[in-house]
Scaffold this motif. Structure first.
Motif, mmCIF file in Angstrom:
data_model
loop_
_atom_site.group_PDB
_atom_site.id
_atom_site.type_symbol
_atom_site.label_atom_id
_atom_site.label_comp_id
_atom_site.label_asym_id
_atom_site.label_seq_id
_atom_site.Cartn_x
_atom_site.Cartn_y
_atom_site.Cartn_z
ATOM 1 N N THR A 89 0.875 -1.160 0.000
ATOM 2 C CA THR A 89 0.000 0.000 0.000
ATOM 3 C C THR A 89 0.915 1.213 0.000
ATOM 4 O O THR A 89 1.718 1.388 0.926
ATOM 5 N N MET A 90 0.815 2.003 -1.060
ATOM 6 C CA MET A 90 1.619 3.221 -1.184
ATOM 7 C C MET A 90 0.705 4.395 -0.855
ATOM 8 O O MET A 90 -0.420 4.471 -1.377
ATOM 9 N N GLU A 91 1.171 5.275 0.010
ATOM 10 C CA GLU A 91 0.374 6.430 0.412
ATOM 11 C C GLU A 91 1.182 7.709 0.261
ATOM 12 O O GLU A 91 2.372 7.745 0.599
ATOM 13 N N VAL A 92 0.526 8.729 -0.254
ATOM 14 C CA VAL A 92 1.086 10.073 -0.325
ATOM 15 C C VAL A 92 0.033 10.982 0.290
ATOM 16 O O VAL A 92 -1.095 11.058 -0.198
ATOM 17 N N ILE A 93 0.398 11.633 1.379
ATOM 18 C CA ILE A 93 -0.560 12.433 2.145
ATOM 19 C C ILE A 93 -0.047 13.861 2.237
ATOM 20 O O ILE A 93 1.055 14.094 2.748
ATOM 21 N N ASN A 94 -0.832 14.802 1.746
ATOM 22 C CA ASN A 94 -0.512 16.208 1.938
ATOM 23 C C ASN A 94 -1.058 16.578 3.319
ATOM 24 O O ASN A 94 -2.263 16.786 3.487
ATOM 25 N N ILE A 95 -0.191 16.593 4.304
ATOM 26 C CA ILE A 95 -0.598 16.844 5.689
ATOM 27 C C ILE A 95 -1.201 18.240 5.817
ATOM 28 O O ILE A 95 -2.149 18.457 6.572
ATOM 29 N N THR A 96 -0.669 19.184 5.065
ATOM 30 C CA THR A 96 -1.132 20.568 5.148
ATOM 31 C C THR A 96 -2.567 20.720 4.649
ATOM 32 O O THR A 96 -3.398 21.344 5.306
ATOM 33 N N SER A 97 -2.871 20.131 3.492
ATOM 34 C CA SER A 97 -4.206 20.315 2.897
ATOM 35 C C SER A 97 -5.177 19.182 3.216
ATOM 36 O O SER A 97 -6.381 19.334 3.060
ATOM 37 N N GLY A 98 -4.657 18.017 3.604
ATOM 38 C CA GLY A 98 -5.509 16.867 3.868
ATOM 39 C C GLY A 98 -5.759 15.991 2.651
ATOM 40 O O GLY A 98 -6.343 14.917 2.772
ATOM 41 N N ASN A 99 -5.323 16.416 1.461
ATOM 42 C CA ASN A 99 -5.481 15.582 0.264
ATOM 43 C C ASN A 99 -4.543 14.387 0.345
ATOM 44 O O ASN A 99 -3.432 14.494 0.867
ATOM 45 N N SER A 100 -4.992 13.248 -0.190
ATOM 46 C CA SER A 100 -4.139 12.069 -0.094
ATOM 47 C C SER A 100 -4.397 11.093 -1.237
ATOM 48 O O SER A 100 -5.420 11.152 -1.911
ATOM 49 N N TYR A 101 -3.434 10.189 -1.415
ATOM 50 C CA TYR A 101 -3.557 9.081 -2.356
ATOM 51 C C TYR A 101 -3.182 7.810 -1.608
ATOM 52 O O TYR A 101 -2.231 7.799 -0.820
ATOM 53 N N SER A 102 -3.916 6.742 -1.864
ATOM 54 C CA SER A 102 -3.578 5.434 -1.333
ATOM 55 C C SER A 102 -3.932 4.402 -2.397
ATOM 56 O O SER A 102 -5.037 4.437 -2.943
ATOM 57 N N GLY A 103 -3.003 3.521 -2.693
ATOM 58 C CA GLY A 103 -3.253 2.481 -3.682
ATOM 59 C C GLY A 103 -2.282 1.327 -3.514
ATOM 60 O O GLY A 103 -1.209 1.485 -2.921
ATOM 61 N N VAL A 104 -2.651 0.169 -4.021
ATOM 62 C CA VAL A 104 -1.801 -1.016 -3.954
ATOM 63 C C VAL A 104 -0.966 -1.088 -5.224
ATOM 64 O O VAL A 104 -1.500 -0.970 -6.336
ATOM 65 N N HIS A 105 0.340 -1.264 -5.046
ATOM 66 C CA HIS A 105 1.277 -1.326 -6.174
ATOM 67 C C HIS A 105 2.262 -2.467 -5.957
ATOM 68 O O HIS A 105 2.645 -2.755 -4.818
ATOM 69 N N THR A 106 2.678 -3.084 -7.043
ATOM 70 C CA THR A 106 3.771 -4.048 -7.050
ATOM 71 C C THR A 106 4.834 -3.504 -7.985
ATOM 72 O O THR A 106 4.528 -3.020 -9.073
ATOM 73 N N PHE A 107 6.094 -3.567 -7.559
ATOM 74 C CA PHE A 107 7.191 -2.943 -8.299
ATOM 75 C C PHE A 107 8.200 -3.982 -8.776
ATOM 76 O O PHE A 107 8.247 -5.100 -8.285
ATOM 77 N N SER A 108 9.021 -3.574 -9.695
ATOM 78 C CA SER A 108 10.098 -4.407 -10.219
ATOM 79 C C SER A 108 11.092 -4.735 -9.106
ATOM 80 O O SER A 108 11.311 -3.933 -8.208
#
Length: 195
Positions: A89-108
């Motif tokens: 589960t990869m997450e990117v959270i803009n703590i300041t604005s509250g916007n976020s992304y969360s998704g499942v990824h598999t990498f090389s």
């Protein structure tokens, strides 16, 4: 022959200058290497760090940064260790604005692998949390390891560290142990598109 040489020159020029590794909004594309280049420079051997491709056997690896430019985070990059072929589960959270992304990824397992995400808007000065958490069902603690950069000889990283338009604020490792703050910088890349 002159037409072919001109065509070759134009094709090479377009290829070389189409990446957005600057703050010029006129060529605004997702620069996958935006943060990975800064991590590599800030935590280089010459700055007293060692690159550990497979280290820190905890489920979640995360760090916080401040991006000092307006734009959007548009991709995540990671490399699975040799011991794990599953997802995160990869997450990117803009703590300041509250916007976020969360998704499942598999990498090389063989190279840093970038994948597009739903864009997260960033205003200059926003604090961003970037994290990867191994999916449930892993069977061996060695599967939880990941690439990090660590002080040569050990010790905590003296955050904050500023490189280019990014200030690295701190890191943490936890899950199946920990937390272990600021012991290393996780090598989790994010792409950025400057507005």
């Amino acid at each position: 022959m002159k037409t072919l040489n001109l065509f070759t020159f134009l094709a090479i020029s377009i290829a070389l200058f189409s990446c957005d590794n600057d703050n010029d909004p006129t060529n605004n594309v997702c620069d996958d290497n935006y943060v990975s280049d800064l991590i590599t420079t800030a935590y280089s051997i010459t700055n007293g760090y060692v690159d550990l491709p497979e280290w820190m056997d905890l489920e979640t690896h995360e760090y916080n940064i401040q991006i000092n430019a307006n734009g959007e985070i548009c991709s995540v990059g990671y490399q699975n260790p040799s011991t794990y072929t599953g997802g995160y589960t990869m997450e990117v959270i803009n703590i300041t604005s509250g916007n976020s992304y969360s998704g499942v990824h598999t990498f090389s397992q063989s190279a840093l692998d970038y994948q597009s995400i739903t864009a997260i808007a960033v205003s200059s000065g926003d604090e961003i949390k970037v994290k990867r958490t191994i999916l449930p069902g892993w069977t061996n603690l060695s599967e939880t390891i990941g690439r990090v950069l660590r002080k040569t000889g050990g010790g905590d990283i003296p955050y904050p560290i500023t490189e280019g338009n990014v200030t690295f604020i701190g890191s943490d490792f936890y899950g199946a142990g920990g937390p272990v703050p600021n012991i290393a910088q996780p090598y989790i890349a994010i792409g950025f598109k400057v507005n």
